[in-house]
Design a protein around this motif. Structure first.
Motif, short mmCIF file in Angstrom:
data_model
loop_
_atom_site.label_atom_id
_atom_site.label_comp_id
_atom_site.label_asym_id
_atom_site.label_seq_id
_atom_site.Cartn_x
_atom_site.Cartn_y
_atom_site.Cartn_z
N PRO A 75 12.81 4.63 -1.79
CA PRO A 75 13.48 5.29 -2.92
C PRO A 75 12.66 5.12 -4.20
CG PRO A 75 14.64 3.28 -2.28
CD PRO A 75 13.63 3.54 -1.22
N GLY A 76 12.73 6.13 -5.07
CA GLY A 76 11.84 6.17 -6.24
C GLY A 76 12.33 5.37 -7.42
N PHE A 77 12.46 4.07 -7.28
CA PHE A 77 12.84 3.21 -8.40
C PHE A 77 11.60 2.83 -9.21
CE2 PHE A 77 16.13 1.81 -5.10
CZ PHE A 77 17.10 2.67 -5.59
N ASN A 78 11.84 2.19 -10.38
CA ASN A 78 10.73 1.59 -11.11
C ASN A 78 10.32 0.30 -10.40
OD1 ASN A 78 12.58 -0.42 -11.83
ND2 ASN A 78 13.01 0.49 -13.83
N GLU A 79 9.30 -0.38 -10.92
CA GLU A 79 8.77 -1.54 -10.20
C GLU A 79 9.83 -2.61 -9.96
OE1 GLU A 79 5.79 -5.03 -11.44
OE2 GLU A 79 4.73 -3.14 -11.07
N GLY A 80 10.63 -2.91 -10.97
CA GLY A 80 11.68 -3.91 -10.80
C GLY A 80 12.70 -3.47 -9.77
N GLY A 81 13.06 -2.18 -9.81
CA GLY A 81 14.02 -1.67 -8.83
C GLY A 81 13.47 -1.72 -7.42
N LYS A 82 12.17 -1.42 -7.27
CA LYS A 82 11.55 -1.49 -5.94
C LYS A 82 11.59 -2.92 -5.39
CE LYS A 82 8.28 2.36 -6.44
NZ LYS A 82 6.85 2.73 -6.47
N ILE A 83 11.28 -3.88 -6.25
CA ILE A 83 11.28 -5.29 -5.81
C ILE A 83 12.68 -5.70 -5.39
CG2 ILE A 83 10.97 -7.68 -6.58
CD1 ILE A 83 8.70 -6.63 -8.38
N ALA A 84 13.69 -5.32 -6.20
CA ALA A 84 15.08 -5.66 -5.88
C ALA A 84 15.51 -4.99 -4.58
CB ALA A 84 15.99 -5.24 -7.02
N TYR A 85 15.16 -3.70 -4.42
CA TYR A 85 15.53 -2.97 -3.21
C TYR A 85 14.88 -3.59 -1.98
CZ TYR A 85 15.96 0.84 0.17
OH TYR A 85 16.25 1.58 1.29
N ALA A 86 13.59 -3.91 -2.08
CA ALA A 86 12.88 -4.52 -0.95
C ALA A 86 13.49 -5.87 -0.60
CB ALA A 86 11.40 -4.67 -1.27
N PHE A 87 13.83 -6.66 -1.62
CA PHE A 87 14.40 -7.99 -1.35
C PHE A 87 15.75 -7.86 -0.65
CE2 PHE A 87 17.20 -11.50 -2.54
CZ PHE A 87 16.47 -12.58 -2.06
N ILE A 88 16.62 -6.99 -1.16
CA ILE A 88 17.97 -6.86 -0.58
C ILE A 88 17.89 -6.35 0.85
CG2 ILE A 88 20.14 -5.56 -0.73
CD1 ILE A 88 19.74 -5.60 -3.82
N THR A 89 17.08 -5.31 1.09
CA THR A 89 17.02 -4.75 2.45
C THR A 89 16.35 -5.72 3.43
OG1 THR A 89 14.99 -3.55 1.83
CG2 THR A 89 17.09 -2.35 1.72
N TYR A 90 15.32 -6.45 2.98
CA TYR A 90 14.68 -7.42 3.88
C TYR A 90 15.61 -8.59 4.16
CZ TYR A 90 11.13 -10.41 5.97
OH TYR A 90 10.42 -11.22 6.84
N ALA B 193 1.99 -10.31 -5.00
CA ALA B 193 2.67 -11.60 -5.21
C ALA B 193 4.17 -11.46 -4.97
CB ALA B 193 2.41 -12.11 -6.63
N SER B 194 4.75 -10.35 -5.43
CA SER B 194 6.18 -10.12 -5.23
C SER B 194 6.49 -9.88 -3.76
CB SER B 194 6.65 -8.92 -6.06
OG SER B 194 6.44 -9.14 -7.43
N ALA B 195 5.63 -9.12 -3.08
CA ALA B 195 5.82 -8.86 -1.65
C ALA B 195 5.76 -10.17 -0.86
CB ALA B 195 4.76 -7.89 -1.14
N SER B 196 4.81 -11.03 -1.20
CA SER B 196 4.67 -12.32 -0.52
C SER B 196 5.91 -13.17 -0.71
CB SER B 196 3.44 -13.05 -1.04
OG SER B 196 3.34 -14.34 -0.48
N LEU B 197 6.45 -13.19 -1.94
CA LEU B 197 7.64 -13.99 -2.22
C LEU B 197 8.85 -13.46 -1.46
CD1 LEU B 197 8.71 -16.36 -3.88
CD2 LEU B 197 9.25 -14.73 -5.71
N ILE B 198 8.99 -12.13 -1.39
CA ILE B 198 10.09 -11.53 -0.64
C ILE B 198 10.05 -11.97 0.82
CG2 ILE B 198 10.98 -9.34 0.28
CD1 ILE B 198 10.08 -8.07 -2.41
N ASP C 141 0.80 -1.22 0.00
CA ASP C 141 0.00 0.00 0.00
C ASP C 141 0.84 1.28 0.00
OD1 ASP C 141 -1.88 -2.04 0.52
OD2 ASP C 141 -3.22 -0.61 1.48
N ILE C 142 2.07 1.19 0.49
CA ILE C 142 2.90 2.40 0.57
C ILE C 142 3.98 2.40 -0.51
CG2 ILE C 142 4.52 3.69 2.01
CD1 ILE C 142 2.93 2.84 4.44
N TYR C 143 4.74 1.30 -0.62
CA TYR C 143 5.81 1.24 -1.62
C TYR C 143 5.31 0.74 -2.97
CZ TYR C 143 10.77 1.23 -2.87
OH TYR C 143 11.98 1.52 -3.44
N LYS C 144 4.07 0.27 -3.01
CA LYS C 144 3.39 -0.12 -4.25
C LYS C 144 4.10 -1.28 -4.96
CE LYS C 144 0.51 3.26 -3.55
NZ LYS C 144 -0.82 3.01 -2.97
N ILE C 145 4.50 -2.29 -4.18
CA ILE C 145 5.04 -3.52 -4.76
C ILE C 145 3.88 -4.48 -4.98
CG2 ILE C 145 6.51 -5.53 -4.28
CD1 ILE C 145 8.32 -3.71 -2.67
N PRO C 146 3.82 -5.19 -6.12
CA PRO C 146 2.73 -6.14 -6.34
C PRO C 146 2.64 -7.16 -5.21
CG PRO C 146 3.99 -5.84 -8.36
CD PRO C 146 4.73 -5.12 -7.27
#
Length: 515
Positions: free
Chosen positions: A120-135, A64-69, A57-62
């Motif tokens: 950070p204001g990445f595109n969708e792929g960048g957001k998913i990668a950033y979320a995965f690395i930081t988590y 399914a991707s959030a669940s996988l992370i 709802d805030i970082y706008k990651i899909p």
């Protein structure tokens, strides 16, 4: 041991034998240790309650991707705990084995926690990668910090009554963190962010990160490790694992830990669904009027910016308001229960009190399954009673795990505190993963449809079962399991007596204070 000695402390018993009393923890040390749990749970409770919401709802990651992370991160964290247990047991510094890890990871924990809730204001792929690395980094540093911290409770003292007291201090801090996250985090984020949730979350996490670093440093400075294996002990990892496999109390506690945290994840994940889809909105609006909730919010809005509490004043917000209000009072009642934990455990033994009150709290949960969808007052009162009864058990689980480490030393003349705790934290994370997956799977089976105003009757009944009958029955299974747990109060006293005599004689594990 004769029943007439049941109320005698081991220190008294040994004093009669000419062995001096020792290892009594000061209030300063107990508070200092508990601050580590306050720091860790400001982050852990946020992950539990808001990470999915933050990602979607805030970082706008899909979704399914959030669940996988979160799934991959949970599995990695669970597995790394086992490795971290072996590493911590084999750490040797002038500060001890476990305290250094609390210090070394304090600043990295704070920094990575802040990064994990930044946007950070990445595109969708960048957001998913950033979320995965930081988590991924967060679960690793969390394990490197929290596993040694938990194991530290097993080496601060060999006095089991002092451990009961320490656990009570510790879990009051946990409940304070839980109250802060469940009741105050969203208003704080909205207030500090000026209505911008992304900015607000970053600012709140900055406050949590700085607070956490300070608390971890205080924990390091105020605690001392007193139980340590002899320097010449060189136990292969294979031997440690073999000892665990032959340790009946450890096996029972591992299964119990999985059951308890499966229950907590199932019930906790369904809480908002229950208030939103099962209880009627009209009955919840009426409840809020009865308890004066709107007056409370109005008064707080005169202190904080108006947008801080806008989530509770929008049309259709009653379920969220009732859920938060109920969580607040349930958490307070848990804290009250925690205060009773030590005296009850000292008198009747940890195993008996844990099993009894786990079963009683389960009965409260099962009772909720019989309430109508308008019985908001009954749900509120029952949740408070459940919180109080369950609160009595909260400190005892971790105190019992410390006893299991003593039991292993008592049987095998070898001490491997961290690996015992690492396996239990592995069980904790397995339980949380199983509970989350179980609730999501059963929701689908029951016919739940996201984002619809009215759910099918099968879905609402399924939600009711997931917050009451199903977790209640799992709790009862855990209570029944304790009939085979061999560490009774008498056995606790015998273990403590025997280990104290060994340490005093210097024949086995030594007792020392590590500065």
């Amino acid at each position: 041991m004769h029943s007439s000695n049941n109320n005698s402390s081991v220190s008294d018993i040994l004093a009669d034998k000419g062995v001096p009393k020792r290892q009594k923890l000061s209030v300063t040390e107990k508070i200092g240790y508990s601050l580590g749990d306050l720091a860790a749970n400001l982050i852990f409770q946020t992950l539990m309650a808001f990470l999915a919401f933050f990602y979607t709802d805030i970082y706008k990651i899909p979704p399914a991707s959030a669940s996988l992370i979160m799934l991959i991160g949970g599995v990695v964290g669970a597995c790394f705990n086992l490795a971290m247990g072996a590493i911590a047991d084999r750490t040797n510094t002038r500060w001890g084995k476990f305290r250094p890890w609390v210090l070394w990871t304090a600043v990295p924990f704070g920094i990575i926690s802040l990064l994990a809730f930044s946007t950070p204001g990445f595109n969708e792929g960048g957001k998913i990668a950033y979320a995965f690395i930081t988590y991924f980094l967060l679960v690793i540093v969390y394990s490197a910090n929290n596993l040694p911290y938990s194991a530290l409770s097993g080496v601060l003292t060999g006095d089991m009554k002092e451990r009961n007291s320490l656990a009570s201090y510790r879990f009051v801090a946990v409940m304070i963190a839980q109250f802060t996250i469940q009741v105050l985090l969203l208003p704080l984020a909205l207030s500090l962010g000026g209505g911008d949730k992304a900015s607000g979350f970053e600012k709140v996490m900055l406050v949590f990160a700085v607070t956490g670093v300070i608390c971890f440093i205080i924990t390091f400075l105020t605690t001392r490790e007193r139980i340590a294996p002899p320097k010449e002990q060189k136990t292969p990892l294979k031997q440690d694992l073999a000892d665990l496999g032959a340790n009946k109390p450890w096996i029972i506690m591992l299964v119990l830990t999985i059951l308890v945290f499966t229950t907590l994840a199932t019930k906790g994940g369904m809480n908002i669904f229950y208030f939103k889809y099962y209880l009627t909105e009209a009955s919840q609006v009426e409840f809020l009027d009865i308890v004066g909730f709107n007056s409370i919010i109005s008064g707080l809005s005169n202190i904080f910016p108006p947008h801080a509490f806008e989530e509770f004043t929008k049309p259709g917000s009653a379920p969220y308001a009732v859920a938060s209000f109920t969580s607040a009072f349930s958490t307070i009642s848990m804290i009250l229960g925690i205060f009773l934990s030590k005296p009850l455990a000292d008198r009747f033994g940890k195993r008996n009190i844990y099993g009894c009150f786990l079963a009683l709290s389960a009965i409260c949960l099962i009772a909720i399954s019989f309430y109508s969808n308008a019985a908001v007052v009954a749900v509120f009162v029952t949740q408070i009673i459940h919180g109080f009864l369950y609160g009595i058990t909260i400190p005892l689980l971790w105190a019992m795990i410390a006893d299991v480490a003593d039991y292993s030393e008592w049987k095998n003349n070898r001490r491997a505190t961290a690996i015992v705790f690492s396996a239990m934290i592995f069980g904790l994370k397995v339980g949380l993963s199983v509970g989350g997956a179980l609730s999501a799977w059963l929701l689908g089976i029951f016919g739940y449809v996201p984002d619809v105003a009215v759910q099918a009757e099968s879905a609402t009944n399924g939600i009711r079962m997931l917050i009451s009958t199903i977790p209640g029955l799992i709790f009862i299974a855990g209570a029944i399991l304790l009939f085979w747990y061999p560490i009774s109060k008498e056995t606790e006293l015998q273990i403590e007596k025997d280990l104290r005599e060994r340490r005093e004689s210097g024949s086995e594990i030594r007792t020392e204070i590590v500065e």
